[in-house]
Motif scaffolding. Structure first.
Motif, mmCIF file in Angstrom:
data_model
loop_
_atom_site.group_PDB
_atom_site.id
_atom_site.type_symbol
_atom_site.label_atom_id
_atom_site.label_comp_id
_atom_site.label_asym_id
_atom_site.label_seq_id
_atom_site.Cartn_x
_atom_site.Cartn_y
_atom_site.Cartn_z
ATOM 1 N N ALA A 53 61.165 31.053 -2.799
ATOM 2 C CA ALA A 53 60.468 29.954 -2.122
ATOM 3 C C ALA A 53 59.054 29.796 -2.659
ATOM 4 O O ALA A 53 58.521 28.678 -2.740
ATOM 5 C CB ALA A 53 60.443 30.186 -0.617
ATOM 6 N N HIS A 54 58.430 30.908 -3.038
ATOM 7 C CA HIS A 54 57.045 30.832 -3.523
ATOM 8 C C HIS A 54 56.947 30.267 -4.939
ATOM 9 O O HIS A 54 55.859 29.860 -5.357
ATOM 10 C CB HIS A 54 56.365 32.192 -3.408
ATOM 11 C CG HIS A 54 55.893 32.466 -2.008
ATOM 12 N ND1 HIS A 54 56.717 32.979 -1.034
ATOM 13 C CD2 HIS A 54 54.686 32.241 -1.401
ATOM 14 C CE1 HIS A 54 56.038 33.080 0.104
ATOM 15 N NE2 HIS A 54 54.812 32.642 -0.092
ATOM 16 N N THR A 55 58.062 30.200 -5.659
ATOM 17 C CA THR A 55 58.027 29.483 -6.938
ATOM 18 C C THR A 55 57.876 27.988 -6.699
ATOM 19 O O THR A 55 57.350 27.265 -7.548
ATOM 20 C CB THR A 55 59.288 29.755 -7.773
ATOM 21 O OG1 THR A 55 60.454 29.202 -7.121
ATOM 22 C CG2 THR A 55 59.500 31.243 -8.020
ATOM 23 N N ALA A 56 58.313 27.514 -5.522
ATOM 24 C CA ALA A 56 58.126 26.108 -5.151
ATOM 25 C C ALA A 56 56.801 25.898 -4.431
ATOM 26 O O ALA A 56 56.138 24.873 -4.626
ATOM 27 C CB ALA A 56 59.288 25.642 -4.272
ATOM 28 N N ILE A 57 56.405 26.864 -3.606
ATOM 29 C CA ILE A 57 55.103 26.771 -2.925
ATOM 30 C C ILE A 57 53.979 26.712 -3.961
ATOM 31 O O ILE A 57 52.998 25.980 -3.791
ATOM 32 C CB ILE A 57 54.922 27.958 -1.955
ATOM 33 C CG1 ILE A 57 55.903 27.815 -0.776
ATOM 34 C CG2 ILE A 57 53.484 28.028 -1.441
ATOM 35 C CD1 ILE A 57 55.965 29.029 0.133
ATOM 36 N N ALA A 58 54.124 27.472 -5.045
ATOM 37 C CA ALA A 58 53.123 27.426 -6.123
ATOM 38 C C ALA A 58 52.998 26.016 -6.681
ATOM 39 O O ALA A 58 51.887 25.502 -6.888
ATOM 40 C CB ALA A 58 53.513 28.398 -7.234
ATOM 41 N N SER A 59 54.139 25.393 -6.917
ATOM 42 C CA SER A 59 54.146 24.030 -7.446
ATOM 43 C C SER A 59 53.518 23.057 -6.459
ATOM 44 O O SER A 59 52.697 22.203 -6.829
ATOM 45 C CB SER A 59 55.595 23.618 -7.748
ATOM 46 O OG SER A 59 55.656 22.298 -8.239
ATOM 47 N N LEU A 60 53.860 23.200 -5.177
ATOM 48 C CA LEU A 60 53.321 22.316 -4.143
ATOM 49 C C LEU A 60 51.806 22.442 -4.020
ATOM 50 O O LEU A 60 51.077 21.444 -3.962
ATOM 51 C CB LEU A 60 53.984 22.634 -2.805
ATOM 52 C CG LEU A 60 53.391 21.966 -1.561
ATOM 53 C CD1 LEU A 60 53.400 20.453 -1.680
ATOM 54 C CD2 LEU A 60 54.127 22.412 -0.302
ATOM 55 N N PHE A 61 51.295 23.675 -3.986
ATOM 56 C CA PHE A 61 49.853 23.876 -3.796
ATOM 57 C C PHE A 61 49.064 23.429 -5.019
ATOM 58 O O PHE A 61 47.915 22.987 -4.882
ATOM 59 C CB PHE A 61 49.564 25.332 -3.440
ATOM 60 C CG PHE A 61 49.557 25.582 -1.965
ATOM 61 C CD1 PHE A 61 48.397 25.961 -1.301
ATOM 62 C CD2 PHE A 61 50.710 25.408 -1.215
ATOM 63 C CE1 PHE A 61 48.385 26.164 0.072
ATOM 64 C CE2 PHE A 61 50.716 25.617 0.154
ATOM 65 C CZ PHE A 61 49.550 25.985 0.811
ATOM 66 N N MET A 62 49.664 23.513 -6.201
ATOM 67 C CA MET A 62 48.993 22.991 -7.387
ATOM 68 C C MET A 62 48.940 21.463 -7.321
ATOM 69 O O MET A 62 47.908 20.843 -7.590
ATOM 70 C CB MET A 62 49.726 23.440 -8.652
ATOM 71 C CG MET A 62 49.027 23.024 -9.935
ATOM 72 S SD MET A 62 47.389 23.798 -10.101
ATOM 73 C CE MET A 62 46.738 22.881 -11.492
ATOM 74 N N GLN A 63 50.059 20.875 -6.923
ATOM 75 C CA GLN A 63 50.169 19.420 -6.852
ATOM 76 C C GLN A 63 49.314 18.844 -5.729
ATOM 77 O O GLN A 63 48.635 17.828 -5.915
ATOM 78 C CB GLN A 63 51.648 19.068 -6.633
ATOM 79 C CG GLN A 63 51.956 17.601 -6.428
ATOM 80 C CD GLN A 63 53.450 17.373 -6.204
ATOM 81 O OE1 GLN A 63 54.299 17.964 -6.876
ATOM 82 N NE2 GLN A 63 53.791 16.525 -5.254
ATOM 83 N N ARG A 64 49.321 19.495 -4.591
ATOM 84 C CA ARG A 64 48.670 18.935 -3.390
ATOM 85 C C ARG A 64 47.203 19.342 -3.254
ATOM 86 O O ARG A 64 46.363 18.549 -2.816
ATOM 87 C CB ARG A 64 49.459 19.397 -2.150
ATOM 88 C CG ARG A 64 48.944 18.903 -0.823
ATOM 89 C CD ARG A 64 49.090 17.411 -0.664
ATOM 90 N NE ARG A 64 48.694 17.008 0.690
ATOM 91 C CZ ARG A 64 47.454 16.917 1.128
ATOM 92 N NH1 ARG A 64 46.443 17.185 0.319
ATOM 93 N NH2 ARG A 64 47.205 16.537 2.369
ATOM 94 N N PHE A 65 46.878 20.591 -3.638
ATOM 95 C CA PHE A 65 45.526 21.107 -3.403
ATOM 96 C C PHE A 65 44.807 21.548 -4.680
ATOM 97 O O PHE A 65 43.656 21.976 -4.609
ATOM 98 C CB PHE A 65 45.578 22.295 -2.432
ATOM 99 C CG PHE A 65 46.237 21.976 -1.120
ATOM 100 C CD1 PHE A 65 45.646 21.108 -0.218
ATOM 101 C CD2 PHE A 65 47.466 22.544 -0.791
ATOM 102 C CE1 PHE A 65 46.254 20.809 0.993
ATOM 103 C CE2 PHE A 65 48.079 22.252 0.417
ATOM 104 C CZ PHE A 65 47.476 21.374 1.312
#
Length: 295
Positions: A234-246
């Motif tokens: 799940a954190h391989t996707a959370i990493a992508s999300l936080f880079m994209q969003r924040f």
């Protein structure tokens, strides 16, 4: 056939925290069928069991293969069991190298024994924002939130095809609420998840606790595991999300399950399609399993 078997708690520095995994070492010159692997994983009854086999008998071998099985079926990808297996190779087998390679169903994984823990280089899991959730998304979210007024919450929905998870970003959730978030699987939830074909709901938020950058919980919505205690995938996707969003490429991540777990998540600066997830692990049990009839 004799197999070395371990139970390891991953993404934790203390026993009985993090996420538990079985690790089974298969002799390099013997074979174990996937049917036998499934039987062993069911017997160990951990969220996931990793089966690891060296490429050669060389004491300095740094190349291994890995397969993952939960008690019910073969796993496509598992971060915490990979960390557990790497911990066993470095600390029980005593592989005399800082870096090893695991050939896995998701490709070649590079593992490094770092000062801050064991780092695993995974493919990053991209995410797409669900700008206009349809009726199926809304129903799953309402059931998941136990029919709370989700319209009043500051929520963004994302989907990661790579891990087949719905990600719910709460822009108004702090650590106290994340710690106490309750979810109970029901047939209605299962039916709603089946309509979307998703594996899990990942709840994530920016941390209001200065020790962490991200907070998360991961709930299986197909009735197999309930809540996953710590989830590397799940954190391989959370990493992508936080880079994209924040715009954050490094996360001190906390998974706020009952057992809890800590992860250091770093997007590779030279290759933004890779993420290094680092964590600690603790061996709980080690021994041997003798197999005669299971092959």
């Amino acid at each position: 056939m004799e197999l070395r078997v371990f139970i390891v708690d991953a993404f934790t520095a203390k026993a009985f925290g993090g996420n538990a995994a079985g690790v089974v070492l298969v002799p390099h010159d013997q074979s174990l069928s996937e049917t036998a692997m499934q039987t062993i994983a069911s017997e160990l009854n951990k969220p996931m069991t990793a089966f690891v086999q060296a490429a050669s008998s060389d004491a300095e071998c740094t190349s291994f293969s890995i397969l993952w099985f939960n008690p019910v079926n073969k796993g496509a990808f598992c971060g915490h069991a990979t960390l557990a297996a790497s911990h066993v190779l470095f600390n029980e087998v005593k592989v005399p190298r800082i870096t090893i390679e695991l050939q896995s169903p998701v490709g070649l994984l590079e593992i490094t024994n770092r000062d801050v823990g064991i780092g695993i280089r995974f493919p990053i899991s991209s995410v797409e924002k669900i700008a206009e959730p349809d009726e199926s998304h809304t129903r799953l979210l309402q059931l998941f939130m136990n029919h709370q007024q989700i319209a009043a919450r500051n929520i963004e929905l994302y989907y990661s095809q790579a891990i087949n998870d719905i990600i719910v970003l709460f822009n108004d959730m702090g650590k106290q609420e994340m710690d106490t978030l309750a979810f109970e699987y029901s047939k209605d939830v299962g039916d709603a998840a089946l309509a979307l074909g998703v594996r899990a709901v990942v709840v994530v938020a920016e941390s209001d606790d200065s020790r962490y950058d991200s907070l998360a919980r991961v709930f299986g919505v197909q009735g197999t595991i309930g809540e996953d205690q710590v989830t590397g995938s799940a954190h391989t996707a959370i990493a992508s999300l936080f880079m994209q969003r924040f715009g954050k490429s490094i996360l001190r991540a906390r998974q706020c399950s009952k057992r809890g777990g800590d992860l250091l998540v770093e997007i590779d600066q030279n290759n933004n399609k890779a993420v290094v997830i680092t964590g600690s692990a603790v061996t709980i049990v080690g021994g041997t399993m003798s197999l005669e009839s299971v092959q």
